[in-house]
Design a protein around this motif. Structure first.
Motif, PDB file in Angstrom:
ATOM      1  N   ILE A  51       3.987   2.500   2.558  1.00 26.76           N
ATOM      2  CA  ILE A  51       4.854   3.601   2.105  1.00 26.76           C
ATOM      3  C   ILE A  51       4.053   4.890   1.959  1.00 26.76           C
ATOM      4  CG2 ILE A  51       6.397   4.413   0.251  1.00 26.76           C
ATOM      5  CD1 ILE A  51       6.899   1.523  -0.516  1.00 26.76           C
ATOM      6  N   HIS A  52       4.629   5.963   2.461  1.00 27.55           N
ATOM      7  CA  HIS A  52       4.023   7.291   2.281  1.00 27.55           C
ATOM      8  C   HIS A  52       5.097   8.175   1.663  1.00 27.55           C
ATOM      9  CE1 HIS A  52       1.914  10.965   2.868  1.00 27.55           C
ATOM     10  NE2 HIS A  52       1.010  10.481   3.684  1.00 27.55           N
ATOM     11  N   THR A  53       4.754   8.870   0.573  1.00 25.71           N
ATOM     12  CA  THR A  53       5.758   9.716  -0.081  1.00 25.71           C
ATOM     13  C   THR A  53       5.301  11.171  -0.157  1.00 25.71           C
ATOM     14  OG1 THR A  53       5.002   9.697  -2.380  1.00 25.71           O
ATOM     15  CG2 THR A  53       6.189   7.751  -1.631  1.00 25.71           C
ATOM     16  N   GLY A  54       6.270  12.026  -0.413  1.00 24.73           N
ATOM     17  CA  GLY A  54       5.983  13.454  -0.601  1.00 24.73           C
ATOM     18  C   GLY A  54       7.288  14.186  -0.882  1.00 24.73           C
TER      19      GLY A  54
ATOM     20  N   GLY B 252       0.855  -1.188   0.000  1.00 25.18           N
ATOM     21  CA  GLY B 252       0.000   0.000   0.000  1.00 25.18           C
ATOM     22  C   GLY B 252       0.891   1.239   0.000  1.00 25.18           C
ATOM     23  N   MET B 253       0.668   2.104  -0.966  1.00 29.96           N
ATOM     24  CA  MET B 253       1.529   3.298  -1.078  1.00 29.96           C
ATOM     25  C   MET B 253       0.666   4.533  -1.279  1.00 29.96           C
ATOM     26  SD  MET B 253       4.644   3.783  -3.708  1.00 29.96           S
ATOM     27  CE  MET B 253       4.717   5.092  -4.907  1.00 29.96           C
ATOM     28  N   TYR B 254       0.931   5.552  -0.470  1.00 29.63           N
ATOM     29  CA  TYR B 254       0.161   6.798  -0.573  1.00 29.63           C
ATOM     30  C   TYR B 254       1.101   7.931  -0.974  1.00 29.63           C
ATOM     31  CZ  TYR B 254      -3.001  10.612   0.496  1.00 29.63           C
ATOM     32  OH  TYR B 254      -3.814  11.723   0.396  1.00 29.63           O
ATOM     33  N   THR B 255       0.672   8.687  -1.968  1.00 29.08           N
ATOM     34  CA  THR B 255       1.474   9.779  -2.500  1.00 29.08           C
ATOM     35  C   THR B 255       0.702  11.081  -2.382  1.00 29.08           C
ATOM     36  OG1 THR B 255       2.429   8.288  -4.132  1.00 29.08           O
ATOM     37  CG2 THR B 255       2.513  10.604  -4.648  1.00 29.08           C
ATOM     38  N   CYS B 256       1.263  12.063  -1.687  1.00 28.60           N
ATOM     39  CA  CYS B 256       0.579  13.363  -1.626  1.00 28.60           C
ATOM     40  C   CYS B 256       0.544  13.964  -3.028  1.00 28.60           C
ATOM     41  CB  CYS B 256       1.314  14.317  -0.686  1.00 28.60           C
ATOM     42  SG  CYS B 256       1.119  13.845   1.035  1.00 28.60           S
TER      43      CYS B 256
ATOM     44  N   VAL C 205      -2.271   4.990  -4.026  1.00 32.93           N
ATOM     45  CA  VAL C 205      -3.332   5.986  -3.821  1.00 32.93           C
ATOM     46  C   VAL C 205      -2.730   7.388  -3.871  1.00 32.93           C
ATOM     47  CG1 VAL C 205      -5.101   6.804  -2.207  1.00 32.93           C
ATOM     48  CG2 VAL C 205      -4.593   4.354  -2.374  1.00 32.93           C
ATOM     49  N   GLN C 206      -3.388   8.257  -4.605  1.00 35.87           N
ATOM     50  CA  GLN C 206      -2.913   9.649  -4.685  1.00 35.87           C
ATOM     51  C   GLN C 206      -4.098  10.605  -4.551  1.00 35.87           C
ATOM     52  OE1 GLN C 206      -1.496  11.359  -8.592  1.00 35.87           O
ATOM     53  NE2 GLN C 206       0.433  11.316  -7.496  1.00 35.87           N
ATOM     54  N   ASN C 207      -3.907  11.611  -3.717  1.00 35.22           N
ATOM     55  CA  ASN C 207      -5.003  12.576  -3.538  1.00 35.22           C
ATOM     56  C   ASN C 207      -4.878  13.737  -4.516  1.00 35.22           C
ATOM     57  OD1 ASN C 207      -2.640  13.486  -2.093  1.00 35.22           O
ATOM     58  ND2 ASN C 207      -3.924  15.147  -1.339  1.00 35.22           N
ATOM     59  N   VAL C 208      -5.975  14.436  -4.686  1.00 33.37           N
ATOM     60  CA  VAL C 208      -5.968  15.708  -5.410  1.00 33.37           C
ATOM     61  C   VAL C 208      -6.448  16.742  -4.401  1.00 33.37           C
ATOM     62  CG1 VAL C 208      -7.012  17.039  -7.277  1.00 33.37           C
ATOM     63  CG2 VAL C 208      -6.506  14.599  -7.618  1.00 33.37           C
ATOM     64  N   THR C 209      -5.582  17.713  -4.080  1.00 34.03           N
ATOM     65  CA  THR C 209      -5.985  18.732  -3.110  1.00 34.03           C
ATOM     66  C   THR C 209      -6.755  19.819  -3.853  1.00 34.03           C
ATOM     67  OG1 THR C 209      -4.091  18.271  -1.711  1.00 34.03           O
ATOM     68  CG2 THR C 209      -5.137  20.412  -1.424  1.00 34.03           C
ATOM     69  N   ASP C 210      -8.089  19.776  -3.709  1.00 34.63           N
ATOM     70  CA  ASP C 210      -8.899  20.777  -4.410  1.00 34.63           C
ATOM     71  C   ASP C 210      -9.653  21.656  -3.409  1.00 34.63           C
ATOM     72  OD1 ASP C 210     -10.523  18.707  -3.626  1.00 34.63           O
ATOM     73  OD2 ASP C 210     -11.485  18.403  -5.564  1.00 34.63           O
ATOM     74  N   VAL C 211      -9.239  21.601  -2.154  1.00 35.63           N
ATOM     75  CA  VAL C 211      -9.803  22.504  -1.139  1.00 35.63           C
ATOM     76  C   VAL C 211      -8.864  22.547   0.064  1.00 35.63           C
ATOM     77  CG1 VAL C 211     -11.161  20.701   0.044  1.00 35.63           C
ATOM     78  CG2 VAL C 211     -11.888  23.083   0.212  1.00 35.63           C
TER      79      VAL C 211
ATOM     80  N   LEU D 198       9.113   8.324   2.505  1.00 36.23           N
ATOM     81  CA  LEU D 198      10.066   8.558   1.423  1.00 36.23           C
ATOM     82  C   LEU D 198       9.883   9.996   0.909  1.00 36.23           C
ATOM     83  CD1 LEU D 198      10.398   5.609  -0.951  1.00 36.23           C
ATOM     84  CD2 LEU D 198      10.523   7.883  -1.884  1.00 36.23           C
ATOM     85  N   HIS D 199      10.956  10.772   0.921  1.00 36.49           N
ATOM     86  CA  HIS D 199      10.831  12.182   0.524  1.00 36.49           C
ATOM     87  C   HIS D 199      11.753  12.528  -0.639  1.00 36.49           C
ATOM     88  CE1 HIS D 199       8.997  12.448   4.614  1.00 36.49           C
ATOM     89  NE2 HIS D 199       8.149  13.154   3.894  1.00 36.49           N
ATOM     90  N   HIS D 200      11.168  13.217  -1.608  1.00 42.14           N
ATOM     91  CA  HIS D 200      11.893  13.555  -2.841  1.00 42.14           C
ATOM     92  C   HIS D 200      12.473  14.966  -2.766  1.00 42.14           C
ATOM     93  CE1 HIS D 200      10.069  10.150  -5.031  1.00 42.14           C
ATOM     94  NE2 HIS D 200       9.088  10.362  -4.188  1.00 42.14           N
ATOM     95  N   ALA D 201      13.689  15.095  -3.272  1.00 39.00           N
ATOM     96  CA  ALA D 201      14.327  16.428  -3.311  1.00 39.00           C
ATOM     97  C   ALA D 201      13.783  17.223  -4.507  1.00 39.00           C
ATOM     98  CB  ALA D 201      15.830  16.263  -3.422  1.00 39.00           C
ATOM     99  N   PHE D 202      14.096  18.496  -4.525  1.00 40.31           N
ATOM    100  CA  PHE D 202      13.501  19.397  -5.525  1.00 40.31           C
ATOM    101  C   PHE D 202      14.226  19.424  -6.864  1.00 40.31           C
ATOM    102  CE2 PHE D 202      12.150  22.073  -1.692  1.00 40.31           C
ATOM    103  CZ  PHE D 202      10.926  21.453  -1.643  1.00 40.31           C
ATOM    104  N   LEU D 203      13.474  19.834  -7.849  1.00 42.05           N
ATOM    105  CA  LEU D 203      14.049  20.320  -9.101  1.00 42.05           C
ATOM    106  C   LEU D 203      14.174  21.834  -8.903  1.00 42.05           C
ATOM    107  CD1 LEU D 203      14.757  19.413 -12.065  1.00 42.05           C
ATOM    108  CD2 LEU D 203      12.584  20.437 -12.698  1.00 42.05           C
ATOM    109  N   THR D 204      15.345  22.351  -9.190  1.00 41.47           N
ATOM    110  CA  THR D 204      15.574  23.786  -8.944  1.00 41.47           C
ATOM    111  C   THR D 204      15.869  24.519 -10.261  1.00 41.47           C
ATOM    112  OG1 THR D 204      17.906  23.309  -8.571  1.00 41.47           O
ATOM    113  CG2 THR D 204      16.514  23.428  -6.625  1.00 41.47           C
TER     114      THR D 204
END
Ligand code: AMP
Ligand code: ZN
Length: 482
Positions: free
Chosen positions: A238-241, A24-28, A64-70, A270-276
């Motif tokens: 797993i939870h990512t962001g 089970g994996m959740y992605t913000c 699972v991935q959410n869509v933040t629409d509020v 699990l946390h991803h670094a930025f594209l700059t």
């Protein structure tokens, strides 16, 4: 054994899922108030690599991935303007139209980058009941309190607040006091909103729902807890962001979820670094961004952008420049040509038994590959293994048709993680492009000459629909089969 760098422990850990072969994996997901840019692209390609790697090792994934629409305010805290209303104002649309438009734009951009669609995409606005129920539970447990402006989570009632990511509540209290507007009724500066009431500065808030605490809308963090637990259970793997989520959003997600259930929320963070750009985070709010369309319009293949992302480990910052993308496009082209070479040999030679030497070579590569991808998804290393493999095949002289067929199959297996569509590489080159495609390419050149970008985009899409891609080089357009 896959090893994952877990932000919660600060080290690489062996990956042991709760269920033997199911993950089970959740992605913000995105806050859909503006265009998705190639910084988002990097982040979600990163998640896609995780998912594809797990699939490669035989796990089935509920992603699972959410869509933040509020509910997401301009600062990641509870202060500032509502992002959706800001987007609506900027783009001259209603909040609902903005949400729909940019959600579609986001997934179209991800499709172009060959990011697999999550198994479940869930919108915050379609899960208000679940969020209200979770707030009710928190109220019943005495870890939340109602005030005239909002329902707050009381961080002092959750002694482990911030601990998982090594933050001390005391430190946060002082830091927060300095920089953030705190609600009049907040008991502690670090308390965060679970439910905003439609009063005061939100008196005219456009999106609102009924609740036991009056009309209002959910705080940003509660949606991820409510939806992840709905689809993945109270504890999942797993939870990512992005790394920006560590200090506020994920700490708050953990606090409210674990306070509600009394159980560990997620095992691996699990946390991803930025594209700059110029060493600054590419972001919607700073306006220093390029979209996937910008990339295509400038004549780059979106898969060359994906290839560019793979040049850095996901925990390392990656700086974007057009020169770097040109380099990646050249690298991607070389890769495709090496694959085309094997394809050519495989088709030309008559088939017989695969030689022991070819099988040994495949086995060795397989091991090197497995080492790279299972070591916290080390893509730069994985790409290096693939290049070495392809170059050595080109240097070989004595291989049979069966050898080439097996070597080719291995490339396609490895690409199931990279997602570079190497199985789409065909032998046909531009001289074989049919006349109607050549006409479209010519018309597109004219449109580009007149700076009519809408028309040139339309023609590119038509060319792609015909099964070809066009790349703008200094020698003119180059047509490929896709
Ligand atoms: P947002 O819509 O701003 O909430 O962003 C959605 C996700 O994309 C978050 O996980 C962010 O961390 C991530 N993200 C935003 N900008 C970038 C960037 N420049 N590089 C990598 N990830 C990013
Ligand atoms: Zn989230």
């Amino acid at each position: 054994m896959i090893r994952i760098f877990n932000t919660a422990s600060g080290k690489k850990e062996d990956f042991r899922p709760i269920h033997e072969k199911k993950v089970g994996m959740y992605t913000c997901g995105m806050t859909v108030y503006d265009y998705a840019h190639i910084g988002h692209g990097r982040k979600y390609v990163g998640d896609d690599i995780v998912r594809r790697t797990l699939q490669y090792f035989g796990y089935s994934i509920n992603h699972v991935q959410n869509v933040t629409d509020v509910g997401h305010l301009v600062s990641d805290e509870d202060s500032g303007q509502d992002k959706m209303e800001k987007g609506a104002l900027k783009h001259g649309k209603s909040v609902w139209e903005v949400a729909e438009y940019f959600t579609d734009h986001f997934y179209a951009s991800m499709d172009a980058l060959n990011v697999l669609r999550p198994t479940i995409i869930c919108k915050a606005t379609e899960h208000i009941t679940e969020q209200v129920d979770l707030v009710k539970t928190l109220m019943e447990k005495g870890v939340a309190y109602d005030t005239p402006e909002a329902v707050y989570f009381d961080v002092t009632k959750f002694p482990d607040y911030g601990k998982l990511f090594g933050q001390k509540l005391e430190d946060k209290k002082t830091a927060v006091r300095e920089e953030v507007h705190t609600g009049e009724y907040k008991k502690n500066p670090r308390d965060f909103v679970l439910w905003f009431k439609r009063v005061g500065r939100f008196e005219n808030h456009i999106m609102y729902w009924q609740s036991p605490w009056g009309d209002g809308f959910p705080g940003w963090h509660i949606e991820c807890s409510a939806m992840s637990m709905k689809y993945l259970g109270e504890t999942f793997d797993i939870h990512t962001g992005g790394i920006d989520h560590i200090s506020i959003h994920h700490i708050n997600e953990i606090a409210q979820s674990e306070a509600a259930t009394g159980k560990t929320f997620a095992h691996y963070w699990l946390h991803h670094a930025f594209l700059t750009v110029d060493s600054t985070k590419m972001s919607k709010s700073l306006g220093n961004y390029f979209t996937v369309e910008d990339v295509i319009q400038k004549g780059y293949d979106p898969l060359a952008l994906r290839f560019f992302y793979l040049s850095a480990h996901y925990r390392q910052q990656l700086n974007f420049t057009w020169e770097a993308l040109s380099g990646a496009q050249a690298g991607y082209k070389t890769l495709c040509n090496l694959v085309r070479y094997i394809l050519d040999k495989k088709n030309a030679a008559s088939s017989d038994e695969i030689s022991q030497a070819a099988q040994d070579f495949i086995d060795t590569t397989h091991l090197q590959w497995t080492d790279a991808v299972s070591d916290d998804f080390n893509m730069p290393q994985a790409v290096a293994v693939l290049f070495e493999y392809l170059k050595r095949i080109k240097d070989e002289v004595e291989l049979s048709g069966a050898d080439y067929a097996a070597l080719y199959d291995e490339v396609i297996a490895l690409d199931s993680i990279l997602g570079l569509k190497l199985d789409h590489v065909k032998l046909v080159d531009e001289v074989n492009a049919p006349q109607h495609v050549l006409t479209l390419v010519k018309e597109r050149e004219e449109a580009r000459h007149e700076k009519n970008w809408n028309e040139s985009d339309r023609l590119r899409e038509e060319i792609i629909r015909q099964g070809f891609s066009v790349e703008d080089t200094s020698e003119g357009p180059v047509i490929r089969v896709v």
